[in-house]
Design an enzyme around this catalytic site. Structure first.
Site, PDB file in Angstrom:
ATOM      1  N   HIS B 177       0.801  -1.495   0.101  1.00  0.00           N
ATOM      2  CA  HIS B 177      -0.223   0.260   0.214  1.00  0.00           C
ATOM      3  C   HIS B 177       1.296   1.479   0.158  1.00  0.00           C
ATOM      4  CE1 HIS B 177      -3.551   2.598   1.774  1.00  0.00           C
ATOM      5  NE2 HIS B 177      -2.816   2.816   2.013  1.00  0.00           N
ATOM      6  N   HIS B 230      -3.518  -0.792  -5.607  1.00  0.00           N
ATOM      7  CA  HIS B 230      -4.120  -0.019  -5.733  1.00  0.00           C
ATOM      8  C   HIS B 230      -3.349   1.937  -6.351  1.00  0.00           C
ATOM      9  CE1 HIS B 230      -3.157   1.621  -1.970  1.00  0.00           C
ATOM     10  NE2 HIS B 230      -4.474   0.181  -1.434  1.00  0.00           N
ATOM     11  N   ASP B 303      -9.892  -3.677  -3.713  1.00  0.00           N
ATOM     12  CA  ASP B 303     -10.075  -2.466  -2.739  1.00  0.00           C
ATOM     13  C   ASP B 303     -11.776  -2.523  -1.661  1.00  0.00           C
ATOM     14  OD1 ASP B 303      -9.669  -1.651  -0.263  1.00  0.00           O
ATOM     15  OD2 ASP B 303      -8.443   0.396  -1.069  1.00  0.00           O
ATOM     16  N   GLY B 322     -12.700   4.331   1.994  1.00  0.00           N
ATOM     17  CA  GLY B 322     -13.192   2.939   1.044  1.00  0.00           C
ATOM     18  C   GLY B 322     -14.535   3.024   1.069  1.00  0.00           C
TER      19      GLY B 322
HETATM   20 ZN   LIG Z   1      -4.560  -0.028   0.987  1.00  0.00          ZN
END
Ligand SMILES: [Zn+2]
Lengths: 317, 443
Positions: B177, B230, B303, B322
């Site tokens: 990440h 991502h 995700d 999110g």
């Molecule tokens: Zn992440």
């Protein structure tokens, strides 16, 4: 006007209408009984999630001078400070029959959330949200400039061609943002002077001229210089080396004060750090609008509440 | 075990065929197949793709079961056309020991709808200080191959280097990440002109790109496998392209939302659009699409990040990061990549199924729909078109940014291990299908 959420969304016509209305309101303040019955029976709630006695009392005084009932919901000691959600608070205020909610919040966009959510039907006035906007401050600043510059009857006029220089922490300033948009809408030319660390990213796309040298900026003979407050939490976050250097490079000190032409206005949204961004002499000089900004603030807020609440009744009521 | 005969599907290649499935495998392809013992499923007009594989799913169990459980997330995955999902490690307790990953794995087996492959934490407690029990997780029943501190960046360069080297011994991969924590303190949305206007603290592209640049260099030196989670900026795509050209073993994923939505959605302060990394500009979206098209980005990963209503029904700054994505992923990629002419169904199948399966070293996943391959199939109606609504969701949370958008396509059926886990767009629980099988036998 249903809500007042940002200066960016204000049209030139509406901004002028608010200032013209404020002009009338300022006469009321001079009367022996400074009160209008315009908003009798209306309830204005001031919902302050951040302490700001100045702005809160200004709004509350404005509402009272229009004979509205004022409810104060200050964050301290209320359920608000105990983690109650904005949604729950809004629904409580709706149940109390609030007609307008004046909201100050640390989170950018909180007033818009309140206005769009459907949790409450009241009009929403943004009294400062995070680092987003503070539209009534910009209105009162524009109003103060207009009154000083257009001596005599300024009704109906904008600020076309007026040069305004804003100095300091643009990055964290909601006052600067609101002023930039509103002054542009009113035809003024806005310049900024600040170290690059205190300018927002993407500022080159904004309708402003940028200076990295305050003295150069002052050479352009602005009609008004607006000094922004440096907050203490910026002092230790590497935005600039130390307060002394900031003051020397970016402060309106006595030397710079003497270099200004006699009719340059000196403005500050307050509270001031005397000796840091502004010297005592500059703050107290006759060119300073700091004190009349307070009175103008009440007039502008009266005008906003009046235009918002005295118009046609909303369908839902 | 049931035999299933799918009559008249179209493969990603455009070829029309019937598909006979038995004993968890594809038995036969061809037109006009007949099998007296098989349950007949009409799939005329439907596209048959290998089952989708998600490398990046937050299932929230153990610890945050009010948002999602392994079971509810498995249902969301199945109706989204997935047959394999990778459950991220940021649960409570963190998936940093063999015990936790085995627990998550067993919950997946119990749910019986998709293969749930736990992702192990890189560092103990996601604290970024000491390695988690990586070897023990790799050797556990869960056979962990993907390790990630997702939600947090492995920021310490020395630790990142060691982690990359350590997973080499069992062909594992570190899924990073990429987010410099110092550059993103308090960050709320993409940094640019818009965040300045909205008064929301910026998340600069450099905070992602600086970590990717460092990590590809580390991966290059160690010869280990790096996977970048991502990817969200045009600059990141450039860095990855550079690294791949040098032969560095790096793979990357993009999310469906970063392929379709931009930072402009933040204007209304509606926190359904608040996500980490943030939605970027239309130039970034174009670069991600190009990267996916030319193979710089290898995989689509959702995700999928469920949050309870109260975490989203609040001021932007207070809201959780999110969005849920399992149920909408295929339609969103269809809209962003296929409808726009960026690529066709074979490439979509590669980035949503076979390539992520390869990155995760998933066993028992088909390379293509062909006789002898495992029966992991999604049947998709590419002609359908509808407004995306909450009724399409099967997980526990409803924080989707796609409500109200008209999206193409619909998953009609999913086959996992030779069993219909989704039929007519509805989840078929293992117990239901047993009952059904019983009826078939009796009949
Ligand atoms: Zn992440």
């Amino acid at each position: 006007m249903r809500h007042l959420l940002s200066a960016k969304d204000l049209s030139r016509e509406t901004a002028i209408e608010i200032m013209d209305t404020a002009e009338g309101m300022s006469e009321v303040a001079g009367r022996s009984v400074p009160r209008l019955p315009a908003l009798r029976g209306k309830t204005v709630v001031s919902l302050f999630y951040e302490d700001s006695t100045r702005t809160r009392t200004s709004f509350e005084l404005a509402a009272k001078m229009l004979s509205a009932d004022v409810l104060t919901f200050s964050a301290k000691g209320s359920s608000v400070s105990k983690g109650e959600s904005l949604k729950d608070t809004a629904q409580t205020l709706a149940a109390m029959g609030a007609d307008a909610v004046v909201v100050r919040h640390a989170a950018s966009g909180a007033p818009k959330l309140l206005a769009d959510s459907g949790w409450i039907d009241a009009g929403v006035v943004n009294a400062g949200d995070g680092t987003h906007e503070h539209p009534t401050q910009a209105l009162l600043d524009a109003f103060s400039i207009r009154r000083r510059i257009r001596s005599g009857d300024s009704t109906g006029t904008a600020l076309d061609g007026v040069k305004v220089l804003i100095v300091g922490d643009i990055l964290h300033s909601r006052v600067a943002r609101s002023n930039i948009w509103l002054l542009n809408t009113l035809g003024a030319q806005v310049s900024l002077a600040a170290p690059a660390t205190l300018l927002p990213r993407g500022i080159e796309h904004w309708p402003v001229k940028i200076h990295f040298d305050l003295d150069r900026a002052l050479e352009e003979k602005p009609d008004a210089v607006m000094m922004l407050r440096i907050q203490s939490e910026r002092m230790h976050a590497a935005y600039f080396p130390n307060p002394r250097e900031y003051s020397r490079f970016w402060g309106l000190n006595d030397e710079r004060l003497h270099g200004l032409s006699d009719d340059t206005l000196i403005m500050h949204p307050g509270p001031m750090n005397r000796g840091l961004e502004i010297s005592a002499a500059a703050a107290d000089s006759s060119r300073s609008t700091v004190r009349e900004q307070v009175a103008n603030g009440v007039s502008i807020r009266m005008a906003v509440l009046y235009l918002m609440l005295s118009g046609a009744r909303r369908e839902s009521q | 075990m049931t035999r299933l005969l799918f009559r008249g599907a179209t493969l990603s290649s455009g070829e029309r065929t019937d598909i006979l499935v038995s004993e968890g495998r594809i038995l036969e392809l061809g037109t006009g197949l007949n099998d007296a013992k098989a349950e007949l499923v009409d799939t005329n007009g439907l596209l048959a793709l290998t089952g989708l594989v998600d490398l990046h799913t937050h299932l929230r169990e153990p610890g945050f079961e009010q948002s999602e459980t392994v079971l509810s997330g498995s249902r969301a995955a199945a109706v989204g056309g997935y047959t394999v999902i990778h459950a991220m490690a940021n649960t409570s307790p963190v998936a940093d020991t063999a015990g936790v990953v085995e627990q998550v794995h067993s919950l997946g087996v119990e749910a019986g709808l998709v293969e749930v492959r736990p992702v192990g934490a890189v560092t103990a407690g996601l604290a970024g200080e000491a390695l988690a029990e990586i070897g023990a997780m790799a050797r556990s029943r869960a056979k962990v191959r993907v390790f990630s501190d997702d939600g947090r960046c492995v920021f310490n360069s020395q630790l990142m280097r060691r982690a990359l080297e350590y997973v080499k011994s069992f062909d594992g991969v570190i899924a990073q990440h990429a987010q410099d924590p110092n550059l993103t303190e308090g960050a709320q949305m993409n940094e640019g002109a818009l965040n300045s206007e909205l008064g929301l603290a910026g998340w600069p592209a450099a905070a992602e790109e600086a970590i990717i640049a460092r990590d590809v260099l580390l991966a290059g030196e160690s010869g280990a496998r790096l996977h970048v989670c991502h990817v969200s900026t045009a600059g990141s795509v450039d860095l990855l392209r550079w690294a791949k050209a040098r032969g560095i073993l790096v793979t990357a994923e993009a999310t469906p939302h970063h392929l379709l939505l931009t930072e402009e959605t933040a204007r209304g302060y509606d926190s359904r659009f608040k996500v980490n990394p943030p939605l970027r500009t239309s130039e970034d979206v174009a670069a991600l699409r190009e990267g996916l098209r030319d193979g710089t980005i290898d995989a689509i990963a959702t995700d999928h990040a469920p949050h309870p209503l109260e975490s989203k029904e609040t001021e932007w700054q207070a809201a959780a990061f999110g969005m849920v994505g399992l149920e909408s992923a295929l339609s969103v990629v269809h809209a962003a990549m296929v409808e726009t002419g960026e690529f066709g169904w074979t490439q979509l199948e590669a980035v949503m199924s076979t390539q992520p399966a390869g990155i995760g070293r998933v066993e028992g996943h088909p390379l293509r729909i062909a006789a002898g391959e495992p029966a992991e199939i999604v049947f998709y109606d590419p002609e359908a078109r509808s407004e995306f609504e909450a009724s399409r969701l099967r997980g526990k949370s409803s924080n989707s940014p796609f409500f109200g958008m008209t999206l193409p396509g619909k998953v009609v059926a999913t086959v996992h291990r030779g069993r219909l886990t989704v039929k007519d767009g509805e989840v078929v629980e293992p117990s239901d299908s047993k009952a059904e099988n019983g009826m078939v036998t009796n009949g």
